[in-house]
Design a protein around this motif. Structure first.
Motif, short mmCIF file in Angstrom:
data_model
loop_
_atom_site.label_atom_id
_atom_site.label_comp_id
_atom_site.label_asym_id
_atom_site.label_seq_id
_atom_site.Cartn_x
_atom_site.Cartn_y
_atom_site.Cartn_z
N LEU A 621 0.84 -1.19 0.00
CA LEU A 621 0.00 0.00 0.00
C LEU A 621 0.87 1.24 0.00
N GLU A 622 0.27 2.36 -0.39
CA GLU A 622 1.04 3.62 -0.39
C GLU A 622 1.44 3.99 1.03
N ASN A 623 0.48 3.96 1.93
CA ASN A 623 0.74 4.33 3.32
C ASN A 623 -0.02 3.38 4.24
N HIS A 624 0.60 3.01 5.36
CA HIS A 624 -0.06 2.15 6.33
C HIS A 624 0.71 2.25 7.64
N GLN A 625 -0.01 2.31 8.75
CA GLN A 625 0.67 2.45 10.04
C GLN A 625 1.40 1.18 10.43
N GLU A 626 0.73 0.05 10.33
CA GLU A 626 1.39 -1.23 10.63
C GLU A 626 2.03 -1.74 9.35
N LYS A 627 3.29 -2.10 9.45
CA LYS A 627 3.97 -2.52 8.23
C LYS A 627 5.04 -3.55 8.55
#
Length: 859
Positions: A621-627
């Motif tokens: 994904l472009e942005n995600h808190q959990e990674k």
């Protein structure tokens, strides 16, 4: 009035038929009026494709267009909202209902091209006759000027190579007549209609036409033709309101098309644009515009300039001739991009207007002016011959000289006022117009541009759409059990729109406007080599098995002769005399779910192989808190020997001294048991102008010259190489920047693990622009990802709740899902469709009210 209109209509279509004589004879011999480049690669292909779409009620989206895309935004530049095409569709549809036409395939549209052109040119002449008659008040003069406009060589050039280009010639006379209605009568109805038609039909040529109308109105403000004309300020207000209403009426078409253009990805044109270039000879040999000799004769009759209307058209014509010789002007008319001479139909129109006025004013000419004008024109033609050193053995150049003398003779006869000499001049001009048109069709289009090769036998051969290929494709569809979403990698030569021609879901597309997310996916994110660098195409998956599996690519078809190494995991399942078919053993399901989330930012510096693994293991994904931490891939370049072959390589610069040379990469780790290598590098030719082929072992790809307007400006490449003891990079003689070499090994264990997972059990149906999925999320996955390109226009409902669609795996649709049952509804509409449809309806009502109000006030 009815009799006059009828006479104009009959005459317009009669002239149109005669002007098409050459191509009508060619049609009888199974040779067609369409270009062998974009004509066969785009024009007849898109018409056939859109016909099937519209006939089946699919107006907004197609899974079969490339990797999938909105047809309003990505094909709005071509035929999606073209009124000429819509009328053609209606006519063909009625013919099919009455069993007068068969399948509307590419062959059909190639055969129909000349007849559509005959009707279109007839309408252009008829509409231009109306516009000129409104200003000239002389029926025969108006008609003659309209014929010279319609049959200009640029009409046939545009119609043959890029058919929709010539549609703009329909709306231009209406715009001018509408502008005159505002200036003279303060009536806005015709201008609003014409402006709405041109904006709705094609945003690109609306841009050119509206630039011209702005120039025309400025000239009109400087040259007042009628003392009763309204003040400039009041005219400005009428034009401003009319344009605003027109933009509103066209919003439902114009806005999505412009959005598609803005959402395209094309590198800025970074080359110097010259102010002037005088190489084109517009008297004898130009492929774009040929000045009629009568126009030059009239231009030097100085008493004509007492007539303000002649002064108007002659002045704009001279300006446009000057602009024709300016690449900078060509760039402006092309949206400040690369110079393209596409605006000269404007010059053809103003020349037609000047000639129409000149014919009417012949009664006031003196014999002295006839002599001076004739001598000046003869001098100009002689100077053009001497300057360009023309080969007058060519029939087309001799014919122009013959026409020149005939025109001078008719001009002199008319000016001296011999009985019926005016009719002689009209006859000479009409005959010369159709003669030049047919001569141009034969020598410039058919022979010099090889349009004669567009034949029925070619269109049904294996070079374009052969029966042998179609049979194999049908076999694949049967073998696959009728799965309508299966993708097949097959492209006939360099024809990227082969999937549209042969009716299957492919991996390639060729269009001037494409989804920028997909282009970035190819050019930067995954660095997928397409075997041919181009800004307006994408194709294949670079023979990379991971990508085929991720995008539901089940089959791979190729020619047996000089067959490439097929992607890993593909096994031969079928063949014919010339072709072989391979099937993917590791195809992943169309609907995939994931718990593991990676982000584009964390993968930004990772090799493309790591990005592939991330998409196989989860979702990006472009942005995600959990990674998650990106997959780790070992770079083998440190354990790889680099040897030169016919070249010198130092400090990142490769100088190839042999006809073909380069470097060899020899991994010290030895040959892997199975799998492929991925070799990454930066490559740029240091030559000013050099097209070249890059070869890596058996794989060959082409790279554009640094001067090409179609180069991508992308120099970071990744090439998949089947396992081998050495990797040979070969280039033609020259100097190159070759740097940032990296080497990775892919053993496909990640792919096999992903393919071994149980596919999510989901029910899916797709009708027109609506995709419905019913899925029970037993494993507690957080996201669903589909091999459908991400673009503006998708609306999502999950269990009745509106939800955002996310850009997943760099260019595709992803969204969060809930535990347990998920009722998913995805619907696609063109960008801003609902809002623009409301604006169109409101503006249409406002336009009708405003036009009626102005009509009452004007009367």
């Amino acid at each position: 009035m009815k009799k006059t209109v009828f006479l104009f209509a009959i005459s317009s279509f009669a002239i149109s038929v005669i002007a098409h004589s050459f191509f009508l004879i060619e049609w009888a011999n199974d040779r067609y009026m369409t270009g062998n480049g974009d004509g066969l690669a785009q024009m007849i292909v898109f018409k056939s494709f859109l016909y099937d779409q519209y006939k089946n009620g699919s107006f907004f989206y197609s899974y079969s267009f490339g990797l999938g895309g909105g047809i309003y935004s990505q094909l709005g530049y071509y035929f999606t909202t073209s009124f000429v095409y819509i009328a053609s569709f209606a006519a063909v549809f009625l013919m099919q209902i009455m069993h007068l036409a068969g399948d509307a395939d590419t062959l059909f549209w190639a055969q129909a091209a000349v007849f559509i052109s005959v009707v279109k040119l007839g309408l252009i002449i008829l509409i231009a006759s109306y516009a000129f008659h409104y200003m000239v008040k002389h029926k025969l003069a108006a008609f003659t000027g309209a014929v010279l406009y319609g049959t200009s060589v640029i009409y046939f050039r545009h119609t043959v190579f890029w058919e929709f280009f010539s549609d703009a010639m329909l709306w231009l006379p209406l715009l001018v007549a509408g502008a005159e209605k505002i200036i003279r009568e303060k009536r806005t109805g015709l201008f609003i209609t014409a402006c709405s038609l041109t904006l709705f039909s094609n945003f690109y040529f609306a841009y050119i036409n509206l630039i011209f109308i702005a120039i025309y109105v400025i000239f009109r403000w400087l040259i007042r033709l009628d003392e009763q004309e309204e003040t400039r300020w009041k005219q400005f207000r009428l034009f401003a309101v009319s344009c605003l209403i027109s933009f509103g009426i066209s919003a439902v078409s114009f806005v999505p098309a412009v959005y598609g253009f803005l959402n395209n990805l094309r590198p800025p044109y970074d080359q110097a644009v010259a102010l002037y270039d005088f190489t084109d000879n517009i008297l004898f040999s130009s492929r774009i515009i040929l000045l009629p000799s009568v126009f030059l004769l009239f231009l030097f009759v100085f008493s004509f300039y007492k007539n303000k209307t002649f002064r108007l058209f002659a002045g704009i014509s001279v300006l446009l001739v000057i602009l024709h010789y300016s690449p900078l002007a060509a760039s402006v008319f092309n949206g400040f991009s690369a110079p393209q001479n596409r605006f000269e139909y404007l010059l053809a129109f103003t020349i037609g207007g000047a000639i129409a006025i000149g014919i009417k004013e012949l009664k006031n000419i003196s014999r002295k002016e006839i002599l001076y004008s004739s001598l000046l024109v003869l001098f100009i033609y002689i100077a053009a011959i001497w300057h360009k050193d023309l080969d007058l053995s060519l029939v087309k150049n001799w014919s122009i000289l013959v026409l020149l003398f005939l025109t001078i003779a008719a001009f002199a006869a008319a000016g001296i006022k011999y009985k019926k000499a005016h009719l002689l001049l009209h006859g000479c001009l009409l005959a010369s117009a159709v003669l030049v048109a047919n001569t141009y069709q034969k020598y410039v289009l058919s022979e010099a541009s090889d349009i004669k090769s567009v034949t029925k036998s070619y269109l049904t051969s294996n070079e374009y759409n052969g029966e042998e290929q179609r049979e194999l494709l049908e076999n694949m569809k049967k073998d696959d059990g009728g799965d309508q979403y299966t993708r097949i990698d097959w492209m006939n030569g360099v024809r990227n729109n082969t999937p549209l021609i042969q009716h299957f879901n492919g991996f390639s597309a060729y269009s001037s406007i494409l989804n920028q997310h997909l282009l970035l996916f190819y050019w930067k994110d995954l660095q997928i080599d397409m075997e041919r660098e181009s800004v307006s195409r994408y194709a294949t998956m670079g023979d990379r098995a991971n990508l085929y599996s991720l995008l539901y690519g089940k089959y791979y078809m190729t020619e047996k002769e000089n067959a490439p190494d097929v992607p890993y995991g593909f096994e031969k399942t079928d063949e014919s005399e010339h072709y072989a078919v391979y099937k993917n053993k590791y195809t992943l399901p169309f609907i995939r779910t994931a718990k593991t989330v990676f982000t584009e930012k964390d993968l930004a510096e990772a090799p493309v192989l790591a990005k592939e693994h991330a998409m196989l293991e989860g979702i990006v994904l472009e942005n995600h808190q959990e990674k998650e931490q990106p997959p780790q891939i070992s770079n083998l370049i440190g354990q790889t020997k680099i040897k030169t072959k016919g070249a010198r390589y130092q400090n990142g610069v490769l100088e190839v001294t042999a006809e073909k040379g380069g470097i060899d990469l020899i991994p010290e780790s030895g040959l892997p048991n199975e799998g492929d290598y991925y070799v990454e590098f930066y490559l740029k030719s240091l030559a000013k102008d050099q097209f070249f082929n890059l070869q890596i072992n058996d794989y060959v790809t082409s790279r554009k010259s640094n001067q090409s307007i179609y180069k991508t400006g992308i120099y970071d490449l990744t090439i998949r190489v089947p396992k081998a003891e050495k990797i040979s990079i070969r280039l033609p003689k020259g100097k190159y920047k070759l740097d940032n070499l990296n080497l990775y090994q892919e053993d496909y264990q990640t792919l096999k693990k992903a393919a071994a997972k149980n596919a999510p059990k989901a029910d899916m149906s797709w009708e027109q622009n609506k995709l419905s999925i019913s899925y029970e999320n037993k494993s507690g996955d957080r996201y669903m990802v589909l091999p459908i390109p991400y673009e503006k226009g998708w609306e999502l409902m999950v269990n009745g709740k509106k939800q955002d669609v996310e850009k997943a795996n760099y260019s595709f649709i992803g969204f969060s899902i809930e535990k347990g049952d998920n009722d998913i509804q995805l619907v696609y509409y063109p960008p801003y469709f609902k809002a623009t449809l409301a604006i169109t309806i409101i503006s249409l009502a406002a336009g009708i009210w405003y036009s009626r109000r102005r009509k009452k006030l004007g009367s």
